[in-house]
Design an enzyme around this catalytic site. Structure first.
Site, short mmCIF file in Angstrom:
data_model
loop_
_atom_site.label_atom_id
_atom_site.label_comp_id
_atom_site.label_asym_id
_atom_site.label_seq_id
_atom_site.Cartn_x
_atom_site.Cartn_y
_atom_site.Cartn_z
N CYS A 1 -7.06 -8.44 2.64
CA CYS A 1 -8.38 -7.66 2.72
C CYS A 1 -9.60 -8.36 2.85
CB CYS A 1 -8.40 -6.78 1.49
SG CYS A 1 -7.29 -5.44 1.48
N THR B 1 -2.79 -4.21 8.99
CA THR B 1 -3.88 -4.43 10.29
C THR B 1 -4.36 -5.84 10.11
OG1 THR B 1 -5.62 -3.47 8.92
CG2 THR B 1 -4.42 -2.26 10.75
N THR C 1 -6.79 -0.63 7.05
CA THR C 1 -8.18 -1.14 7.31
C THR C 1 -8.35 -1.21 8.68
OG1 THR C 1 -8.36 -1.85 5.13
CG2 THR C 1 -10.01 -2.38 6.80
N VAL D 1 0.78 -1.22 -0.16
CA VAL D 1 -0.08 -0.19 0.01
C VAL D 1 0.77 1.40 0.02
CG1 VAL D 1 -1.78 1.46 1.34
CG2 VAL D 1 -1.85 -1.25 1.13
N ARG E 1 0.37 -13.13 1.94
CA ARG E 1 -0.25 -12.92 3.17
C ARG E 1 -1.74 -13.55 3.20
NH1 ARG E 1 -0.06 -6.35 3.31
NH2 ARG E 1 -0.54 -7.03 1.00
N ARG F 1 14.48 -3.81 3.62
CA ARG F 1 13.42 -3.04 2.64
C ARG F 1 13.71 -1.81 2.03
NH1 ARG F 1 9.60 -3.76 -1.38
NH2 ARG F 1 7.63 -2.36 -1.05
#
Length: 424
Positions: free
Chosen positions: A260, A85, A120, A16, A331, A39
């Site tokens: 999600c 999250t 989220t 994101v 994920r 990263r």
């Protein structure tokens, strides 16, 4: 604060945060912050391991600089938080990354600063969970010394058509003035336009129901698929026929994972239960979707027995490990449910996925993918993810991986209808 005075920081440079940071970095100076030093090192070298942003796009963001040092945030006055999250093993919201990010920002927060959350959450989390952390660490007072906003992410990993700038953005702020500024800020990069919500809570609620709605629609199709399989009716044929009506929704059955759709409904149900309401439909959909891995394996075992293939000690090839096609994101992949269920039958599973980083698969799920499937080695083959590499294979090429007697289970309609033994 004026738009021209904003000194921006992005906290969290994953699927994101990085695309957002790159878009802002094309327009203005931006500090891209992530606690993962490796990263940061890779991004400074011009490579995004998530494959969401190309090397050329990284180079085009001339205003973006990367850091894992909190000192580099001290000059910023607007902070956008894009950390994960997740849910824990009991399917409860895990706000740890969000709280830690808020603590980090609290250490550098100054009067007049604005903190915008994109992660989220359930309605109320920004002001009930995050803002108190900012106040505690900074010693400043909310809506007096600093302000907040919420603009939920709408990134679709692996989608090269719907990008961050071409998806309409919901914005909100803790005061009318801040809401207007937040909307203007995103308006600089979102070509699809923005929608200014009435409040932070409205924006939070809008985000969490987007994926809850999709989850329930997929659950319905999954249940229909189970019913049609029992009746000997091809589910895809039914969906194609029903899809000739203009307002029929084009959902397909399958495993529901990712960061999600398989997660967000639990944020809403958690909040609902905390205020004394037990959600029936949402949790029923979650239970059904979470049970699809076990259903797939039960169908596979029945088909193997029908062909007189010995189940215990059998060898199965699982093609695909990521949560969706054509992206490396592991994920919350529900392919692991299939692998766990295969193990319960003492079936050996080889996992083949050309999109996956083997070290990450080992670290995240304890799975070591194979480099190349062996021909003629498998009692069954499960097409779990519709990667472009798998779609390019012919039926004969896939059949060649199986033993003389084998079963092919096509979860994603990769092959023509008559080319597989089982389909959802």
């Amino acid at each position: 604060m004026q738009l021209s005075n904003i000194k921006l920081a992005l906290i969290g440079l994953g699927y994101v945060g990085l695309p957002l940071a790159v878009e802002f970095g094309k327009k203005q100076p931006v500090v891209g912050f992530d606690i993962n030093a490796e990263r940061i090192k890779a991004l400074r070298a011009g490579h995004d391991s998530t494959l969401e942003v190309s090397n050329e796009e990284l180079q085009s963001a001339t205003g973006l600089r990367y850091s894992s040092q909190i000192e580099d945030l001290m000059s910023c006055n607007v902070f956008i938080v894009t950390v994960p999250t997740p849910i824990d093993e009991h399917k409860r919201p895990d706000l740890t990354p969000l709280i830690k990010a808020s603590e980090t920002i609290g250490k550098v927060l100054k009067k007049g600063d604005i903190v915008i959350y994109e992660s989220t959450v359930y309605p109320g989390a920004t002001e009930e969970d995050c803002v108190p952390v900012l106040e505690r660490v900074s010693g400043l007072k909310y809506n007096v010394d600093f302000y907040a906003g919420y603009s939920p992410e709408r990134i679709n990993p692996g989608d090269k058509e719907h990008r961050v700038s071409t998806i309409k953005k919901i914005t909100s702020g803790s005061t009318p003035e801040v809401a207007a500024l937040v909307d203007q800020l995103y308006g600089q990069i979102i070509t699809a336009g923005t929608h200014k919500a009435e409040s932070i809570r409205v924006a939070e609620a809008a985000k969490v129901i987007e994926n809850t709605q999709r989850d329930l629609n997929i659950a319905l199709i999954n249940e229909l698929s189970i019913i049609f399989n029992k009746m000997g009716i091809d589910t895809e044929a039914v969906l194609k026929a029903a899809g000739t009506k203009w307002n029929f929704l084009p959902f397909r059955p399958g495993l529901v994972g990712g960061h999600c759709i398989g997660v967000d409904p639990y944020y809403l149900t958690h909040k609902a239960q905390s205020i004394g309401y037990h959600p029936e439909i949402i949790l029923a959909g979650r239970r059904l979707n979470d049970g699809m891995g076990a259903y797939v394996v039960s169908q596979l075992v029945k088909a193997m027995l029908h062909k007189r293939i010995h189940v215990e000690g059998a060898r199965v090839l699982v093609m695909g490990l990521t949560f969706k096609e054509n992206c490396p994101d592991l994920r919350n992949t529900r392919v692991v449910d299939i692998l766990k269920e295969l193990g319960a039958y003492n079936i050996t599973a080889d996992v083949y996925d050309p999109w996956v980083d083997a070290a990450e698969a080992e670290h995240e799920h304890g799975i070591t993918p194979i480099d190349t499937p062996a021909e003629g080695a498998y009692d069954a083959i499960i097409l779990a993810v519709a990667h472009e590499q798998f779609k390019a294979l012919s039926e004969d090429a896939i059949r060649a991986l199986g033993k003389k007697d084998h079963v092919i289970y096509d979860l994603k309609y990769v092959l023509p209808r008559d080319a597989s033994d089982l389909r959802l």
